[in-house]
Design a protein around this motif. Structure first.
Motif, PDB file in Angstrom:
ATOM      1  N   PHE A   1      -4.042  -2.452  -0.102  1.00 30.96           N
ATOM      2  CA  PHE A   1      -4.307  -3.599  -0.859  1.00 30.96           C
ATOM      3  C   PHE A   1      -5.109  -4.483  -0.810  1.00 30.96           C
ATOM      4  O   PHE A   1      -5.157  -4.284   1.323  1.00 30.96           O
ATOM      5  N   ASP A   2      -5.810  -6.476  -0.842  1.00 29.12           N
ATOM      6  CA  ASP A   2      -6.512  -6.371   0.306  1.00 29.12           C
ATOM      7  C   ASP A   2      -5.976  -7.841   0.822  1.00 29.12           C
ATOM      8  O   ASP A   2      -4.577  -8.646   0.419  1.00 29.12           O
ATOM      9  N   ALA A   3      -6.622  -7.492   2.583  1.00 32.58           N
ATOM     10  CA  ALA A   3      -5.650  -7.984   3.145  1.00 32.58           C
ATOM     11  C   ALA A   3      -5.159  -9.368   2.989  1.00 32.58           C
ATOM     12  O   ALA A   3      -5.837 -10.890   1.987  1.00 32.58           O
ATOM     13  N   GLY A   4      -4.496 -10.635   2.815  1.00 34.52           N
ATOM     14  CA  GLY A   4      -4.250 -11.534   2.800  1.00 34.52           C
ATOM     15  C   GLY A   4      -3.539 -12.053   1.195  1.00 34.52           C
ATOM     16  O   GLY A   4      -2.951 -13.054   1.469  1.00 34.52           O
ATOM     17  N   THR A   5      -2.875 -10.719   0.400  1.00 27.25           N
ATOM     18  CA  THR A   5      -2.189 -11.159  -1.046  1.00 27.25           C
ATOM     19  C   THR A   5      -0.741 -10.523  -0.263  1.00 27.25           C
ATOM     20  O   THR A   5      -0.253  -9.652   0.823  1.00 27.25           O
ATOM     21  N   ALA A   6      -0.046 -11.137  -0.992  1.00 28.88           N
ATOM     22  CA  ALA A   6       1.049 -10.560  -1.951  1.00 28.88           C
ATOM     23  C   ALA A   6       1.614 -10.007  -0.879  1.00 28.88           C
ATOM     24  O   ALA A   6       2.413  -9.404  -0.424  1.00 28.88           O
ATOM     25  N   GLU A   7       1.067  -8.789  -2.153  1.00 27.36           N
ATOM     26  CA  GLU A   7       0.866  -6.817  -2.040  1.00 27.36           C
ATOM     27  C   GLU A   7       1.219  -6.633  -0.608  1.00 27.36           C
ATOM     28  O   GLU A   7       1.645  -5.761   0.055  1.00 27.36           O
ATOM     29  N   ALA A   8      -0.646  -7.562   0.179  1.00 28.29           N
ATOM     30  CA  ALA A   8       0.208  -6.816   1.867  1.00 28.29           C
ATOM     31  C   ALA A   8       0.957  -6.709   1.837  1.00 28.29           C
ATOM     32  O   ALA A   8       0.885  -6.131   3.063  1.00 28.29           O
TER      33      ALA A   8
END
Length: 81
Positions: free
Chosen positions: A50-57
């Protein structure tokens, strides 16, 4: 003792942790737990999916504590067996 060999795989540990009644967790969280267990069991660090800084990360990184607990419980069971 044959069951402990199954549990000591990442798939076995994941099944023991998530194939039972418990609070629901997101797929990102489960992927993070799998990544943590892979680091502990196989000594391989999977890439962040996942992209850093996302809720998924964030959910993915919340895995570390549960991964440690799963490994600790499994180790304790092995010591008692």
């Amino acid at each position: 003792m044959a069951n402990s060999a199954i549990l000591l795989t990442v798939d076995g540990l994941m099944a023991a942790a998530f194939n039972r009644p418990r609070d629901p967790r997101s797929d990102a969280y489960k992927q993070g737990v799998r990544a943590a267990l892979t680091r502990y069991v196989e000594r391989v660090t999977p890439p962040l999916p996942f992209d850093a800084g996302t809720a998924e990360a964030d959910a993915f990184f919340a895995d570390e504590e549960e991964g440690r607990l799963i490994i600790a419980r499994t180790w304790e069971q092995e010591q008692v067996a």
